[in-house]
Design a protein around this motif. Sequence first.
Motif, mmCIF file in Angstrom:
data_model
loop_
_atom_site.group_PDB
_atom_site.id
_atom_site.type_symbol
_atom_site.label_atom_id
_atom_site.label_comp_id
_atom_site.label_asym_id
_atom_site.label_seq_id
_atom_site.Cartn_x
_atom_site.Cartn_y
_atom_site.Cartn_z
ATOM 1 N N LEU A 61 44.807 36.299 25.501
ATOM 2 C CA LEU A 61 45.586 37.493 25.206
ATOM 3 C C LEU A 61 44.829 38.748 25.615
ATOM 4 O O LEU A 61 45.401 39.656 26.222
ATOM 5 C CB LEU A 61 45.932 37.544 23.722
ATOM 6 C CG LEU A 61 46.686 38.770 23.248
ATOM 7 C CD1 LEU A 61 48.055 38.846 23.906
ATOM 8 C CD2 LEU A 61 46.814 38.771 21.752
ATOM 9 N N ALA A 62 43.542 38.808 25.319
ATOM 10 C CA ALA A 62 42.734 39.970 25.686
ATOM 11 C C ALA A 62 42.668 40.125 27.204
ATOM 12 O O ALA A 62 42.755 41.245 27.723
ATOM 13 C CB ALA A 62 41.332 39.829 25.099
ATOM 14 N N ALA A 63 42.516 39.020 27.920
ATOM 15 C CA ALA A 63 42.464 39.083 29.385
ATOM 16 C C ALA A 63 43.799 39.558 29.956
ATOM 17 O O ALA A 63 43.837 40.401 30.863
ATOM 18 C CB ALA A 63 42.103 37.709 29.954
ATOM 19 N N GLU A 64 44.901 39.042 29.419
ATOM 20 C CA GLU A 64 46.230 39.467 29.887
ATOM 21 C C GLU A 64 46.456 40.942 29.566
ATOM 22 O O GLU A 64 46.993 41.691 30.380
ATOM 23 C CB GLU A 64 47.298 38.600 29.220
ATOM 24 C CG GLU A 64 48.689 38.801 29.768
ATOM 25 C CD GLU A 64 48.860 38.266 31.173
ATOM 26 O OE1 GLU A 64 49.770 38.748 31.849
ATOM 27 O OE2 GLU A 64 48.094 37.381 31.602
ATOM 28 N N ASP A 65 46.040 41.368 28.388
ATOM 29 C CA ASP A 65 46.185 42.766 27.998
ATOM 30 C C ASP A 65 45.377 43.670 28.920
ATOM 31 O O ASP A 65 45.852 44.732 29.331
ATOM 32 C CB ASP A 65 45.745 42.944 26.546
ATOM 33 C CG ASP A 65 46.076 44.310 26.004
ATOM 34 O OD1 ASP A 65 47.223 44.758 26.178
ATOM 35 O OD2 ASP A 65 45.169 44.940 25.404
ATOM 36 N N ALA A 66 44.160 43.249 29.263
ATOM 37 C CA ALA A 66 43.317 44.044 30.166
ATOM 38 C C ALA A 66 43.966 44.166 31.540
ATOM 39 O O ALA A 66 43.911 45.223 32.165
ATOM 40 C CB ALA A 66 41.939 43.400 30.264
ATOM 41 N N LYS A 67 44.601 43.067 32.004
ATOM 42 C CA LYS A 67 45.285 43.131 33.291
ATOM 43 C C LYS A 67 46.454 44.119 33.253
ATOM 44 O O LYS A 67 46.648 44.916 34.174
ATOM 45 C CB LYS A 67 45.822 41.743 33.679
ATOM 46 C CG LYS A 67 44.800 40.881 34.352
ATOM 47 C CD LYS A 67 45.347 39.631 35.009
ATOM 48 C CE LYS A 67 46.646 39.079 34.577
ATOM 49 N NZ LYS A 67 46.932 37.752 35.137
#
Length: 74
Positions: A61-67
């Motif tokens: 989720l954090a990686a997707e949010d950062a993207k």
Amino acid sequence: MLAAAEAAMDAAAEDDAERQRNRAKLYAPPGGRRRTPGERQVRPPGVGLDMDRAQSLAAQLAAEDAKLTGGRTG
């Protein structure tokens, strides 16, 4: 929605004892079975997440949010 049901049941009750019985029915667990105070709720196998899976999903989720936000936080 539960509060509305409780208010309707309270309005229809004739006395405090009936209100208490109605409230006990409304908030009773499904199937009428009640746990004893020391008894833990047991989930069927395969339901829920263990800590490793939860952390993995949080990292995804954090990686997707950062993207999506371009790496900006806050």
